[in-house]
Design a protein around this motif. Structure first.
Motif, PDB file in Angstrom:
ATOM      1  N   GLY A  10       0.797  -1.233   0.000  1.00 61.49           N
ATOM      2  CA  GLY A  10       0.000   0.000   0.000  1.00 61.49           C
ATOM      3  C   GLY A  10       0.822   1.272   0.000  1.00 61.49           C
ATOM      4  N   LEU A  13       1.431   3.987  -4.770  1.00 65.42           N
ATOM      5  CA  LEU A  13       0.167   4.681  -5.022  1.00 65.42           C
ATOM      6  C   LEU A  13      -0.829   3.848  -5.814  1.00 65.42           C
ATOM      7  CD1 LEU A  13       1.333   8.361  -5.692  1.00 65.42           C
ATOM      8  CD2 LEU A  13       0.278   7.377  -3.637  1.00 65.42           C
ATOM      9  N   ASP A  14      -0.340   3.070  -6.800  1.00 66.47           N
ATOM     10  CA  ASP A  14      -1.277   2.272  -7.602  1.00 66.47           C
ATOM     11  C   ASP A  14      -1.970   1.215  -6.739  1.00 66.47           C
ATOM     12  OD1 ASP A  14       1.117   0.837  -7.355  1.00 66.47           O
ATOM     13  OD2 ASP A  14       1.109   0.076  -9.399  1.00 66.47           O
ATOM     14  N   LYS A  16      -2.340   1.401  -3.386  1.00 65.73           N
ATOM     15  CA  LYS A  16      -3.184   2.141  -2.443  1.00 65.73           C
ATOM     16  C   LYS A  16      -4.545   2.462  -3.085  1.00 65.73           C
ATOM     17  CE  LYS A  16      -2.909   6.294   0.411  1.00 65.73           C
ATOM     18  NZ  LYS A  16      -2.095   7.459   0.776  1.00 65.73           N
ATOM     19  N   GLN A  17      -4.475   2.926  -4.339  1.00 65.63           N
ATOM     20  CA  GLN A  17      -5.700   3.271  -5.068  1.00 65.63           C
ATOM     21  C   GLN A  17      -6.542   2.017  -5.335  1.00 65.63           C
ATOM     22  OE1 GLN A  17      -6.324   6.606  -5.679  1.00 65.63           O
ATOM     23  NE2 GLN A  17      -8.370   5.797  -6.076  1.00 65.63           N
ATOM     24  N   ALA A  18      -5.856   0.927  -5.717  1.00 65.60           N
ATOM     25  CA  ALA A  18      -6.583  -0.324  -5.996  1.00 65.60           C
ATOM     26  C   ALA A  18      -7.302  -0.824  -4.746  1.00 65.60           C
ATOM     27  CB  ALA A  18      -5.620  -1.388  -6.525  1.00 65.60           C
ATOM     28  N   ALA A  20      -8.371   1.102  -2.288  1.00 63.89           N
ATOM     29  CA  ALA A  20      -9.491   2.031  -2.054  1.00 63.89           C
ATOM     30  C   ALA A  20     -10.671   1.707  -2.973  1.00 63.89           C
ATOM     31  CB  ALA A  20      -9.024   3.465  -2.258  1.00 63.89           C
ATOM     32  N   ASP A  21     -10.366   1.342  -4.230  1.00 60.55           N
ATOM     33  CA  ASP A  21     -11.412   1.063  -5.227  1.00 60.55           C
ATOM     34  C   ASP A  21     -11.859  -0.406  -5.235  1.00 60.55           C
ATOM     35  OD1 ASP A  21     -10.893   3.657  -5.940  1.00 60.55           O
ATOM     36  OD2 ASP A  21      -9.764   3.150  -7.761  1.00 60.55           O
ATOM     37  N   GLN A  22     -11.194  -1.256  -4.424  1.00 59.30           N
ATOM     38  CA  GLN A  22     -11.431  -2.712  -4.462  1.00 59.30           C
ATOM     39  C   GLN A  22     -11.264  -3.222  -5.895  1.00 59.30           C
ATOM     40  OE1 GLN A  22     -13.197  -4.803  -1.423  1.00 59.30           O
ATOM     41  NE2 GLN A  22     -11.511  -3.524  -0.787  1.00 59.30           N
ATOM     42  N   ASP A  23     -10.211  -2.766  -6.534  1.00 63.08           N
ATOM     43  CA  ASP A  23      -9.938  -3.114  -7.929  1.00 63.08           C
ATOM     44  C   ASP A  23      -8.919  -4.255  -7.975  1.00 63.08           C
ATOM     45  OD1 ASP A  23      -9.282  -3.257 -10.583  1.00 63.08           O
ATOM     46  OD2 ASP A  23      -8.693  -1.148 -10.784  1.00 63.08           O
ATOM     47  N   ALA A  49      -2.904   3.114   4.720  1.00 61.79           N
ATOM     48  CA  ALA A  49      -4.118   3.830   4.308  1.00 61.79           C
ATOM     49  C   ALA A  49      -5.405   3.115   4.706  1.00 61.79           C
ATOM     50  CB  ALA A  49      -4.093   4.054   2.803  1.00 61.79           C
ATOM     51  N   THR A  56      -8.470  -6.075   4.673  1.00 60.35           N
ATOM     52  CA  THR A  56      -7.734  -5.730   3.452  1.00 60.35           C
ATOM     53  C   THR A  56      -6.691  -6.785   3.109  1.00 60.35           C
ATOM     54  OG1 THR A  56      -8.108  -3.390   3.904  1.00 60.35           O
ATOM     55  CG2 THR A  56      -6.390  -3.929   2.314  1.00 60.35           C
TER      56      THR A  56
END
Ligand code: THG
Length: 269
Positions: A10, A13-14, A16-18, A20-23, A49, A56
């Protein structure tokens, strides 16, 4: 050399964003890419984060296990987060619990907890232990070696196979003021840690810490990696997608007589 791919963290950034988006797709792509690049383990670190660290890490482990069978390295200083990851980990693929110091002021028994969780998870689950204790990260050679000796002793007393221990001498950024003597100290400590058990305990480190904040990250990482391999480092948490770094691993192993020389040794690796 057992390489642990560092990218599912995390801190990036990629990722961390994934989270957050559950991607899932971003995480799964990183898992596949790192496996193809030669990672024996994939580090899985939720970073700071996510509010729900336990949920998570489980989401990350399950997402990765949908697309590959690479062993996972559950990376958290918190036993409850490791325990949550273990609940969904497919331990038949192997695994690593990353990481515990010898002890902590707030938790004297933390290493016992990690060793017990690994023992319970099965014979293919290993443990990374830091040469760190309740007084923090030592800045000298002797204390690092003394803590490593206590770690090995504790494992032996508990009947935990020392071959399942990966000792991490904790490399910190070389750029930090007054820290520049530490990479050299760590090399000297490693030369001694090799003799604490026979066969020697495994040694690993989070190599990228070293170059944080510098302008020559890959160069600093790969030169130190070659030096550390010469002192017995046989595992590392690294950027396996860095081709030049991987070439250094192949060449160091060949020069240390761990891989046979052929004109195509880079390709063979
Ligand atoms: N020992 C053990 N485990 C560890 C570490 C260690 N796990 C985490 C870490 N240290 C190893 N992994 C990383 C991952 C990323 C970076 C450093 C170490 C890193 N990240 C970029 C940065 O901070 O500049 C993130 C920014 C970005 O590129 O997006 O350097 O020592 N046992």
């Amino acid at each position: 050399m057992q390489l642990i791919g560092e990218r599912i963290n995390g801190m990036f950034l990629d990722v961390k964003q994934a989270i957050a988006d559950q991607d899932k797709k971003v995480i799964q792509d990183l898992a596949i890419k790192q496996t193809k690049a030669g990672a024996a383990y994939l580090d899985v670190n939720v970073g700071t984060a996510a509010a729900d660290q336990e949920g998570t890490i489980q989401w990350l482990v399950e997402s990765i296990q949908e697309v590959c069978q690479t062993a996972l390295c559950l990376d958290s200083q918190k036993p409850n987060v490791i325990a949550a990851g273990l609940k969904v980990l497919n331990a038949d693929n192997g695994g690593m619990l990353n990481s515990s110091p010898l002890n902590k002021k707030s938790d004297e028994e933390i290493l016992d907890k990690y060793l017990d969780m690994a023992a319970q998870a099965g014979p293919k689950v290993n443990v990374i232990t830091l040469t760190m204790d309740k007084n923090g990260v030592p800045q000298d050679i002797d204390t690092r070696v003394a803590i490593a000796a206590e770690i090995v002793q504790k494992a032996m007393e508990k009947g935990f196979d020392t071959q399942r221990l990966f000792i991490d001498p904790i490399i910190l950024p070389v750029k930090v003021p007054n820290a520049q003597a530490q990479p050299g100290n760590i090399l000297d400590a490693m030369a001694q840690i090799q003799f604490l058990a026979d066969p020697p305990p495994h040694m690993t480190m989070g190599l990228s810490n070293l170059s944080q904040g510098t302008n020559e990250r890959s160069l600093i990482n790969r030169v130190f990696l070659a030096m550390a391999i010469s002192r017995g480092l046989d595992s590392a948490i690294v950027e396996v997608l860095d081709k030049e770094l991987m070439d250094v691993v192949a060449t160091s192993e060949m020069l240390m007589n761990k891989q046979i020389y052929s004109d195509s040794f880079l390709k063979v690796f």
